[in-house]
Scaffold this active site. Structure first.
Site, PDB file in Angstrom:
ATOM      1  N   GLY A  14       0.786  -1.231   0.000  1.00 40.72           N
ATOM      2  CA  GLY A  14       0.000   0.000   0.000  1.00 40.72           C
ATOM      3  C   GLY A  14       0.816   1.278   0.000  1.00 40.72           C
ATOM      4  O   GLY A  14       0.390   2.284   0.561  1.00 40.72           O
ATOM      5  N   ASN A  16       1.441   3.175  -2.627  1.00 42.32           N
ATOM      6  CA  ASN A  16       0.710   4.181  -3.423  1.00 42.32           C
ATOM      7  C   ASN A  16      -0.457   4.751  -2.634  1.00 42.32           C
ATOM      8  O   ASN A  16      -0.742   5.951  -2.700  1.00 42.32           O
ATOM      9  CB  ASN A  16       0.220   3.578  -4.740  1.00 42.32           C
ATOM     10  N   ARG A  66     -16.377 -14.280  -7.495  1.00 41.55           N
ATOM     11  CA  ARG A  66     -15.858 -12.918  -7.734  1.00 41.55           C
ATOM     12  C   ARG A  66     -16.945 -11.847  -7.540  1.00 41.55           C
ATOM     13  O   ARG A  66     -16.749 -10.855  -6.834  1.00 41.55           O
ATOM     14  CB  ARG A  66     -15.283 -12.840  -9.161  1.00 41.55           C
ATOM     15  N   MET A  91      -4.706  -6.595  -6.344  1.00 40.55           N
ATOM     16  CA  MET A  91      -4.362  -7.725  -7.211  1.00 40.55           C
ATOM     17  C   MET A  91      -5.567  -8.631  -7.461  1.00 40.55           C
ATOM     18  O   MET A  91      -5.494  -9.846  -7.256  1.00 40.55           O
ATOM     19  CB  MET A  91      -3.219  -8.532  -6.585  1.00 40.55           C
ATOM     20  N   ARG A  92      -6.662  -8.051  -7.852  1.00 41.36           N
ATOM     21  CA  ARG A  92      -7.856  -8.840  -8.149  1.00 41.36           C
ATOM     22  C   ARG A  92      -8.421  -8.387  -9.472  1.00 41.36           C
ATOM     23  O   ARG A  92      -8.517  -7.183  -9.744  1.00 41.36           O
ATOM     24  CB  ARG A  92      -8.946  -8.573  -7.099  1.00 41.36           C
ATOM     25  N   ASN A 108      -6.644   3.419 -11.890  1.00 43.59           N
ATOM     26  CA  ASN A 108      -5.647   2.419 -11.502  1.00 43.59           C
ATOM     27  C   ASN A 108      -4.265   2.956 -11.846  1.00 43.59           C
ATOM     28  O   ASN A 108      -4.110   3.759 -12.760  1.00 43.59           O
ATOM     29  CB  ASN A 108      -5.893   1.109 -12.265  1.00 43.59           C
ATOM     30  N   HIS A 110      -0.459   1.645 -13.001  1.00 40.35           N
ATOM     31  CA  HIS A 110       0.190   0.456 -13.562  1.00 40.35           C
ATOM     32  C   HIS A 110       1.655   0.791 -13.849  1.00 40.35           C
ATOM     33  O   HIS A 110       1.948   1.854 -14.411  1.00 40.35           O
ATOM     34  CB  HIS A 110      -0.536   0.052 -14.853  1.00 40.35           C
ATOM     35  N   SER A 137       1.806   4.540 -15.449  1.00 36.72           N
ATOM     36  CA  SER A 137       0.630   5.168 -16.054  1.00 36.72           C
ATOM     37  C   SER A 137      -0.529   5.124 -15.078  1.00 36.72           C
ATOM     38  O   SER A 137      -0.710   4.128 -14.374  1.00 36.72           O
ATOM     39  CB  SER A 137       0.184   4.393 -17.315  1.00 36.72           C
ATOM     40  N   GLU A 144     -11.569  -4.227 -19.695  1.00 38.33           N
ATOM     41  CA  GLU A 144     -10.336  -4.905 -20.097  1.00 38.33           C
ATOM     42  C   GLU A 144      -9.195  -4.572 -19.137  1.00 38.33           C
ATOM     43  O   GLU A 144      -9.034  -3.401 -18.766  1.00 38.33           O
ATOM     44  CB  GLU A 144      -9.912  -4.431 -21.492  1.00 38.33           C
ATOM     45  N   LEU A 145      -8.384  -5.551 -18.800  1.00 40.80           N
ATOM     46  CA  LEU A 145      -7.272  -5.339 -17.859  1.00 40.80           C
ATOM     47  C   LEU A 145      -6.275  -4.282 -18.370  1.00 40.80           C
ATOM     48  O   LEU A 145      -5.802  -4.383 -19.508  1.00 40.80           O
ATOM     49  CB  LEU A 145      -6.538  -6.675 -17.632  1.00 40.80           C
ATOM     50  N   ASP A 146      -5.982  -3.298 -17.530  1.00 40.36           N
ATOM     51  CA  ASP A 146      -4.973  -2.258 -17.818  1.00 40.36           C
ATOM     52  C   ASP A 146      -5.200  -1.565 -19.166  1.00 40.36           C
ATOM     53  O   ASP A 146      -4.242  -1.283 -19.896  1.00 40.36           O
ATOM     54  CB  ASP A 146      -3.550  -2.861 -17.791  1.00 40.36           C
ATOM     55  N   GLU A 175       5.661   6.685  -9.374  1.00 37.46           N
ATOM     56  CA  GLU A 175       4.246   6.344  -9.157  1.00 37.46           C
ATOM     57  C   GLU A 175       3.640   7.232  -8.080  1.00 37.46           C
ATOM     58  O   GLU A 175       2.524   7.743  -8.207  1.00 37.46           O
ATOM     59  CB  GLU A 175       4.109   4.878  -8.739  1.00 37.46           C
TER      60      GLU A 175
HETATM   61  C1  GRF Z   1       2.704  -0.778  -7.782  1.00 37.32           C
HETATM   62  O1  GRF Z   1       3.873  -0.984  -8.514  1.00 37.32           O
HETATM   63  C2  GRF Z   1       1.567  -0.492  -8.721  1.00 37.32           C
HETATM   64  O2  GRF Z   1       1.939   0.179  -9.885  1.00 37.32           O
HETATM   65  C3  GRF Z   1       1.077  -1.865  -9.075  1.00 37.32           C
HETATM   66  O3  GRF Z   1       1.224  -2.613  -7.892  1.00 37.32           O
HETATM   67  C4  GRF Z   1       2.238  -2.032  -7.091  1.00 37.32           C
HETATM   68  C5  GRF Z   1       1.633  -1.753  -5.764  1.00 37.32           C
HETATM   69  O4  GRF Z   1       2.542  -1.287  -4.813  1.00 37.32           O
HETATM   70  N1  GRF Z   1      -0.282  -1.802  -9.586  1.00 37.32           N
HETATM   71  P1  GRF Z   1       2.013  -0.624  -3.478  1.00 37.32           P
HETATM   72  O5  GRF Z   1       1.143  -1.668  -2.757  1.00 37.32           O
HETATM   73  O6  GRF Z   1       1.241   0.593  -3.839  1.00 37.32           O
HETATM   74  O7  GRF Z   1       3.223  -0.304  -2.666  1.00 37.32           O
END
Ligand code: GRF
Length: 316
Positions: A14, A16, A66, A91-92, A108, A110, A137, A144-146, A175
C-alpha cells in the site's frame, strides 16, 4: 468547496495508497480518502491507514465467487460515501458489475508506459525489450485489464545493470508523484465549466432532433426550430453557480425537488415554476440522473410527431 471522497483498494504494502493519503493531508488537496479496503485482512497497508485515522475494511476473497466478493467491497465503498475509487496494487480482477458500477470514476496505477506491458512482470519485460525508458501510467478502469484511457504517465530511464527490482523501486518513486497529481486533476475536472458543459452537451444532443444555440448568453439545447428543453448556466449574473436548467414534469415537482435536496435543486430566476435548476458544481453529480432529466424535459416540449422517435430510441 467540499473535497471529493475517494475509496482506495489495496492488496498488500500500500505505498501508493500512503502517497495518496499523505498528499490528501494538504489543505488544498481536492480529495480526501474515506476508506481503505483490502482483499486480505493482513495487508500491511491497512495498519498504516488505520494509524492515520482512516476507516479500513479487510476481508479475504478466498472461497467466494468474484461477483459476490466485489458486491461486499462495493457496499463498503458506498457506505463510506466514496464517489471515486483508486486501485493501488489491488491484485484482483474485477467483475463486470463492479466495473460498470464505478464507470468513469475508478482509476488504476500500472508500472509501465501503457499500452506497453499490460499485466504482470512489466519491469522484466521492459528490460528484456531493451527499452530506453520504462515508467508508470494512471488510467481509467474499464472492463479490459490495464486498458482504459490513460490520464497521465511518467517515463523513467532504465539504467545499465538495472534489475527488475532496482527498476521497480525507481518507478515506485515516480508512481507516488504521478498518482496523487493525476487523481487531483481527475476529481476537479468535474468542477470545470467546460468539462461540465461537454457532458451536458453530449447527453442533450443525443436526443432526437436536438440542437444547440446560445440564448441570453447561455448555451441552450432545443428541438430544431422548436422549443428549448435545457439551459447550461455558468456564473449567470455573477451567482457563481454552474447548473443545468430543465423543465419539470409536474407543477409541484420543482418545490418537491428543492425540498428533497435544497443544495442541489433551485428555482431559476425568470423561468417560472415549471423549470428547475440542478447544480453541477457540487462534485458528486449523478450523470445518469441528469440524462433522465434531460430526456423528460425533452418530452415536455417535443411535438407529438417526434414522440415516436423517442419510443424508437427507447427500444435500443
Ligand atoms: C505498484 O507498482 C503499482 O503500480 C502496481 O502494484 C504495485 C503496488 O505497490 N499496480 P504498493 O502496494 O502501492 O506499494
Amino acid at each position: 468547496m467540499s473535497k471529493a471522497k475517494v475509496g482506495v483498494l489495496i492488496s498488500g504494502r500500500g505505498s501508493n495508497m500512503a502517497a495518496l493519503l499523505y498528499a490528501a493531508k494538504a489543505a488544498d488537496c481536492p480529495y480526501e480518502i474515506v476508506l481503505v479496503a483490502a482483499n486480505d485482512p493482513d495487508a500491511p497497508g491497512l495498519t498504516l491507514a488505520a494509524a492515520e485515522g482512516i476507516a479500513t475494511f479487510g476481508q479475504s476473497h478466498k472461497g467466494m465467487k468474484r461477483a459476490a466478493f466485489d458486491a461486499i467491497i462495493d457496499a463498503q465503498l458506498r457506505d463510506a460515501g466514496a464517489h471515486y475509487v483508486a486501485l493501488a496494487g489491488y491484485m484482483r480482477l474485477l467483475s463486470p458489475e463492479f466495473v460498470s458500477g464505478w464507470a468513469d470514476r475508478m482509476l488504476n496505477i500500472h508500472p509501465s508506459l501503457l499500452p506497453k506491458y499490460k499485466g504482470l512482470d512489466t519491469h522484466q519485460r521492459a528490460i528484456d525489450a531493451g527499452d530506453s525508458h520504462a515508467g508508470c501510467s494512471v488510467h481509467i478502469v474499464t472492463a479490459e485489464l490495464d486498458d482504459g484511457p490513460v490520464l497521465g504517465q511518467t517515463p523513467v530511464a532504465i539504467l545499465p545493470g538495472d534489475t527488475p527490482d532496482s527498476l521497480a523501486a525507481r518507478i515506485l518513486i515516480a508512481e507516488h508523484q504521478l498518482y496523487s497529481r493525476t487523481l487531483a486533476d481527475f476529481v476537479t475536472r468535474e468542477r470545470q465549466p467546460d468539462w461540465l458543459l461537454n457532458r451536458v452537451r453530449e447527453a442533450a444532443l443525443a436526443l432526437p432532433q436536438a440542437d444547440e444555440i446560445v440564448s441570453h448568453g447561455m448555451p441552450c439545447f432545443g428541438i430544431v426550430k422548436g422549443k428549448k428543453f435545457a439551459y447550461f448556466t455558468r456564473d449567470h449574473h455573477g451567482d457563481g453557480i454552474i447548473a443545468v436548467l430543465v423543465k419539470t414534469t409536474a407543477p409541484d415537482e420543482q418545490a418537491m425537488l428543492m425540498e428533497s435536496d435544497p443544495e442541489r435543486y433551485y428555482r431559476p430566476a425568470y423561468f417560472g415554476n415549471d423549470w428547475v435548476g440542478i447544480r453541477l458544481d457540487l462534485g458528486d453529480t449523478d450523470w445518469d440522473h441528469i440524462g433522465t432529466r434531460l430526456r423528460s424535459s425533452w418530452q415536455q416540449v417535443a411535438p407529438r410527431k417526434l414522440m415516436g422517435l423517442m419510443d424508437v430510441a427507447d427500444q435500443f
